[in-house]
Design a protein around this motif. Structure first.
Motif, PDB file in Angstrom:
ATOM      1  N   LEU A  60      89.765 -17.860  12.820  1.00 33.14           N
ATOM      2  CA  LEU A  60      90.028 -17.900  14.258  1.00 33.14           C
ATOM      3  C   LEU A  60      89.961 -19.363  14.670  1.00 33.14           C
ATOM      4  CD1 LEU A  60      89.127 -14.860  13.942  1.00 33.14           C
ATOM      5  CD2 LEU A  60      88.299 -15.038  16.284  1.00 33.14           C
ATOM      6  N   GLY A  61      91.103 -19.986  14.786  1.00 31.32           N
ATOM      7  CA  GLY A  61      91.105 -21.424  15.009  1.00 31.32           C
ATOM      8  C   GLY A  61      90.419 -22.109  13.850  1.00 31.32           C
ATOM      9  N   GLN A  62      89.330 -22.847  14.133  1.00 28.29           N
ATOM     10  CA  GLN A  62      88.583 -23.560  13.096  1.00 28.29           C
ATOM     11  C   GLN A  62      87.346 -22.796  12.650  1.00 28.29           C
ATOM     12  OE1 GLN A  62      91.503 -25.833  13.067  1.00 28.29           O
ATOM     13  NE2 GLN A  62      89.826 -26.472  11.760  1.00 28.29           N
ATOM     14  N   ARG A  63      87.271 -21.538  13.011  1.00 28.88           N
ATOM     15  CA  ARG A  63      86.155 -20.705  12.561  1.00 28.88           C
ATOM     16  C   ARG A  63      86.629 -19.776  11.439  1.00 28.88           C
ATOM     17  NH1 ARG A  63      85.279 -21.068  18.243  1.00 28.88           N
ATOM     18  NH2 ARG A  63      83.149 -21.777  18.732  1.00 28.88           N
ATOM     19  N   ALA A  64      85.737 -19.570  10.466  1.00 29.58           N
ATOM     20  CA  ALA A  64      86.105 -18.726   9.322  1.00 29.58           C
ATOM     21  C   ALA A  64      84.943 -17.822   8.954  1.00 29.58           C
ATOM     22  CB  ALA A  64      86.494 -19.583   8.122  1.00 29.58           C
ATOM     23  N   ALA A  65      85.273 -16.634   8.459  1.00 29.73           N
ATOM     24  CA  ALA A  65      84.265 -15.702   7.964  1.00 29.73           C
ATOM     25  C   ALA A  65      84.858 -14.905   6.818  1.00 29.73           C
ATOM     26  CB  ALA A  65      83.792 -14.768   9.079  1.00 29.73           C
ATOM     27  N   MET A  66      83.985 -14.391   5.959  1.00 28.41           N
ATOM     28  CA  MET A  66      84.448 -13.639   4.792  1.00 28.41           C
ATOM     29  C   MET A  66      83.600 -12.393   4.614  1.00 28.41           C
ATOM     30  SD  MET A  66      85.313 -15.096   1.022  1.00 28.41           S
ATOM     31  CE  MET A  66      86.268 -14.083  -0.114  1.00 28.41           C
ATOM     32  N   VAL A  67      84.240 -11.294   4.292  1.00 27.00           N
ATOM     33  CA  VAL A  67      83.554 -10.048   3.994  1.00 27.00           C
ATOM     34  C   VAL A  67      84.082  -9.515   2.670  1.00 27.00           C
ATOM     35  CG1 VAL A  67      83.125  -9.443   6.407  1.00 27.00           C
ATOM     36  CG2 VAL A  67      85.237  -8.689   5.303  1.00 27.00           C
ATOM     37  N   SER A  68      83.280  -8.692   2.009  1.00 26.74           N
ATOM     38  CA  SER A  68      83.713  -8.096   0.743  1.00 26.74           C
ATOM     39  C   SER A  68      83.349  -6.631   0.724  1.00 26.74           C
ATOM     40  CB  SER A  68      83.074  -8.820  -0.443  1.00 26.74           C
ATOM     41  OG  SER A  68      81.666  -8.717  -0.388  1.00 26.74           O
ATOM     42  N   SER A  69      84.016  -5.879  -0.128  1.00 20.24           N
ATOM     43  CA  SER A  69      83.795  -4.445  -0.222  1.00 20.24           C
ATOM     44  C   SER A  69      84.243  -3.956  -1.585  1.00 20.24           C
ATOM     45  CB  SER A  69      84.585  -3.721   0.881  1.00 20.24           C
ATOM     46  OG  SER A  69      84.507  -2.321   0.728  1.00 20.24           O
ATOM     47  N   SER A  70      83.622  -2.889  -2.046  1.00 18.99           N
ATOM     48  CA  SER A  70      84.075  -2.230  -3.276  1.00 18.99           C
ATOM     49  C   SER A  70      84.887  -0.975  -2.956  1.00 18.99           C
ATOM     50  CB  SER A  70      82.867  -1.857  -4.146  1.00 18.99           C
ATOM     51  OG  SER A  70      81.981  -1.011  -3.436  1.00 18.99           O
ATOM     52  N   THR A  71      85.133  -0.750  -1.676  1.00 20.44           N
ATOM     53  CA  THR A  71      85.922   0.406  -1.249  1.00 20.44           C
ATOM     54  C   THR A  71      87.378   0.009  -1.059  1.00 20.44           C
ATOM     55  OG1 THR A  71      84.024   1.375  -0.114  1.00 20.44           O
ATOM     56  CG2 THR A  71      86.200   2.171   0.532  1.00 20.44           C
ATOM     57  N   MET A  72      88.271   0.702  -1.724  1.00 16.86           N
ATOM     58  CA  MET A  72      89.691   0.376  -1.647  1.00 16.86           C
ATOM     59  C   MET A  72      90.462   1.322  -0.728  1.00 16.86           C
ATOM     60  SD  MET A  72      89.689  -2.198  -3.652  1.00 16.86           S
ATOM     61  CE  MET A  72      88.113  -2.756  -4.276  1.00 16.86           C
ATOM     62  N   ASP A  73      89.770   2.153   0.011  1.00 14.99           N
ATOM     63  CA  ASP A  73      90.429   3.121   0.880  1.00 14.99           C
ATOM     64  C   ASP A  73      91.053   2.415   2.082  1.00 14.99           C
ATOM     65  OD1 ASP A  73      91.247   5.241   2.390  1.00 14.99           O
ATOM     66  OD2 ASP A  73      89.239   6.092   2.704  1.00 14.99           O
ATOM     67  N   PRO A  74      92.382   2.480   2.234  1.00 15.85           N
ATOM     68  CA  PRO A  74      93.028   1.834   3.383  1.00 15.85           C
ATOM     69  C   PRO A  74      92.482   2.305   4.730  1.00 15.85           C
ATOM     70  CG  PRO A  74      94.659   2.471   1.745  1.00 15.85           C
ATOM     71  CD  PRO A  74      93.366   3.077   1.316  1.00 15.85           C
ATOM     72  N   ALA A  75      91.907   3.495   4.768  1.00 13.01           N
ATOM     73  CA  ALA A  75      91.348   3.989   6.022  1.00 13.01           C
ATOM     74  C   ALA A  75      90.168   3.152   6.491  1.00 13.01           C
ATOM     75  CB  ALA A  75      90.917   5.446   5.859  1.00 13.01           C
ATOM     76  N   SER A  76      89.541   2.405   5.573  1.00 13.18           N
ATOM     77  CA  SER A  76      88.396   1.568   5.942  1.00 13.18           C
ATOM     78  C   SER A  76      88.802   0.146   6.323  1.00 13.18           C
ATOM     79  CB  SER A  76      87.407   1.512   4.779  1.00 13.18           C
ATOM     80  OG  SER A  76      87.972   0.809   3.680  1.00 13.18           O
ATOM     81  N   PHE A  77      90.090  -0.178   6.159  1.00 14.14           N
ATOM     82  CA  PHE A  77      90.523  -1.561   6.347  1.00 14.14           C
ATOM     83  C   PHE A  77      90.381  -2.017   7.797  1.00 14.14           C
ATOM     84  CE2 PHE A  77      93.515  -1.944   2.418  1.00 14.14           C
ATOM     85  CZ  PHE A  77      92.396  -1.830   1.606  1.00 14.14           C
ATOM     86  N   LYS A  78      90.637  -1.126   8.754  1.00 13.56           N
ATOM     87  CA  LYS A  78      90.548  -1.508  10.164  1.00 13.56           C
ATOM     88  C   LYS A  78      89.128  -1.961  10.501  1.00 13.56           C
ATOM     89  CE  LYS A  78      91.563   0.281  14.835  1.00 13.56           C
ATOM     90  NZ  LYS A  78      90.217   0.095  15.416  1.00 13.56           N
ATOM     91  N   GLU A  79      88.150  -1.191  10.064  1.00 16.64           N
ATOM     92  CA  GLU A  79      86.755  -1.542  10.329  1.00 16.64           C
ATOM     93  C   GLU A  79      86.365  -2.833   9.613  1.00 16.64           C
ATOM     94  OE1 GLU A  79      82.250   0.262   9.610  1.00 16.64           O
ATOM     95  OE2 GLU A  79      84.033   1.489   9.184  1.00 16.64           O
ATOM     96  N   LEU A  80      86.811  -2.988   8.363  1.00 16.56           N
ATOM     97  CA  LEU A  80      86.506  -4.183   7.596  1.00 16.56           C
ATOM     98  C   LEU A  80      87.071  -5.427   8.274  1.00 16.56           C
ATOM     99  CD1 LEU A  80      85.173  -4.972   4.826  1.00 16.56           C
ATOM    100  CD2 LEU A  80      87.492  -4.960   3.873  1.00 16.56           C
ATOM    101  N   ALA A  81      88.319  -5.344   8.715  1.00 17.07           N
ATOM    102  CA  ALA A  81      88.960  -6.473   9.369  1.00 17.07           C
ATOM    103  C   ALA A  81      88.273  -6.809  10.693  1.00 17.07           C
ATOM    104  CB  ALA A  81      90.433  -6.166   9.604  1.00 17.07           C
TER     105      ALA A  81
END
Length: 444
Positions: A60-81
């Motif tokens: 977000l502009g000059q701000r950055a963050a990273m998350v990781s997961s072992s779940t590959m279910d596309p249904a969880s992608f919205k929450e992860l993002a």
């Protein structure tokens, strides 16, 4: 399969953009491994592991963050993002944050990194057994710490919101053995190992086991020599450590922080004329070969040291921005953290002398086969490590020695380093035998 994984990451990137990210990249690493351990004729351990991990980095502009997961279910992608974007909103700005601006689709190449043959458990047991039996057959070997044979397959996928999408798949085969000689407090241990992309390139397990046994026997009854200033010769197995110290000192992140003893040495002579240190990510069947780095920047073979002169830093996009330079294709990353600079297939070019010729004029010296500890100051270059090996007397290997320390300063060590002609590619960071004059051996 590749297309499915890349599409999965593209969907995750789209979710991140929809959640408010200005830019994003995502990496997926999938791995399978099978290993067997044998000791004293019995199979002690068989392990098979499979796993997949996903990492999302958002800006977000000059701000950055990273998350990781072992779940590959596309249904969880919205929450992860959404979680990643929420984290990015509250972290401090980083003026150097952002995607690599050199990212481009990788061009076709034949690096030959995947051996299609996957060994069975029985085949790995046979390799480990052959290695241990060969070690135990060496006269004087009294015990074994075991032998191991393994196989692995790694698939990595990277997609960025800048339009990059790429993947790499590689295999690995390995054999190791560790043997003990002597008894009681006089016991000595040594080992040997080999790892390759293709099974066809792997050393015979019998040769690896025999080498481990012979190395252990040679170390019996070591002395502790008197302190002296003398030439030190590094066995190829440990000489690569000197290249590791060089790579750490020219890491762009360290240079940008001002914490490297080489931070002001770009373009200067560090080694004698003729010395060349290569980093070659495009080597066919290389243990660390890759067409693009962890940010999607294309890789290229480089001479980090050319004719003794330092030519480049190892740069990812962040350190390149800090230094006002361009990325060099050296970003390395996993799923749980941001990219950072690191070498690929790093090696010191061979010299013209055989190891015997390299030692021929040494009246009294030290041949190092083992290093202990990490006593290197990256800010000053001061070097001090525990060591074991053999004395050199009148140009030949003599009695074994242990409980000693070798010390110097890396700037002086680089300036007085001479390589032999016995370079072999075995470890990812490779060196021939090297001689360094003017070091201190601290002993009794």
């Amino acid at each position: 399969m590749d297309a499915d994984q890349l599409n999965l990451l593209s969907d995750l990137i789209a979710r991140a953009r929809a959640a408010g990210a200005d830019a994003a990249d995502a990496v997926l690493i999938s791995g399978t491994s099978l290993s067997v351990q044998r000791r004293l004729g019995a199979t002690e351990h068989v392990e098979r592991a499979e796993g997949r991990d996903l990492g999302l980095r958002v800006f977000l502009g000059q701000r950055a963050a990273m998350v990781s997961s072992s779940t590959m279910d596309p249904a969880s992608f919205k929450e992860l993002a959404e979680r990643a974007v929420a984290m990015a909103r509250v972290v401090p700005e980083d003026p150097y944050a952002g995607l690599a601006d050199t990212a481009a689709p990788p061009e076709p190449a034949a690096l030959d990194l995947l051996d299609p043959a996957e060994p069975t458990t029985e085949q790995l047991v046979a390799r480990a057994a052959a290695a241990e039996e060969a070690a135990l057959a060496v006269p004087g070997i009294t015990n074994s710490e075991g032998a191991e044979a393994g196989f692995g397959r790694i698939e990595a996928f990277l997609v960025t919101s800048a339009g990059f999408a790429g993947s790499v798949v590689r295999s690995s085969h390995s054999v190791s053995a560790s043997a003990l000689a002597g008894s009681g407090t006089a016991m000595q241990r040594d080992f040997d190992y080999h790892s390759t992309v293709y099974l066809a390139d792997l050393d015979d397990p019998t040769a690896i086991g025999r080498s481990a046994g012979e190395r252990a026997i040679a170390r019996l009854n070591p002395n502790r020599p008197a302190t002296a200033r003398l030439p030190i010769v590094y066995d190829p197995r440990v000489a690569g450590g000197l290249l590791g110290h060089l790579a750490g000192a020219i890491n762009g992140a360290s240079v940008a922080r001002g914490t490297s003893f080489l931070k002001d040495r770009m373009g200067q002579r560090l080694f004698t004329a003729g010395i060349v240190v290569h980093d070659d990510p495009r080597r066919v069947r290389g243990l660390r070969s890759r067409m693009f780095d962890g940010e999607g920047t294309p890789t290229a073979a480089r001479a980090l040291i050319d004719d003794g002169v330092l030519t480049t830093w190892l740069l990812d996009s962040r350190s390149a921005r800090q230094l006002g330079l361009r990325p060099t294709g050296h970003a390395a990353r996993g799923t749980g953290g941001p990219p950072s600079p690191g070498p690929s297939n790093l090696y010191l070019a061979a010299g013209s002398l055989t190891p015997a010729e390299l030692m021929a004029d040494i009246k009294l010296g030290l041949y190092v086969t083992e290093l202990i500890g990490m006593g290197v100051n990256g800010v000053t270059g001061d070097y001090s490590r525990g060591a074991a090996g053999f004395m050199i007397r009148d140009g030949a290997l003599a009695e074994p020695v242990a409980e000693i320390t070798v010390a110097g300063n890396l700037l002086e060590m680089f300036a007085h380093l001479t390589p032999a002609d016995d370079l072999r590619f075995r470890r990812g960071t490779d060196s021939p035998t090297v001689r360094v004059d003017g070091m201190t051996m601290a002993g009794a």
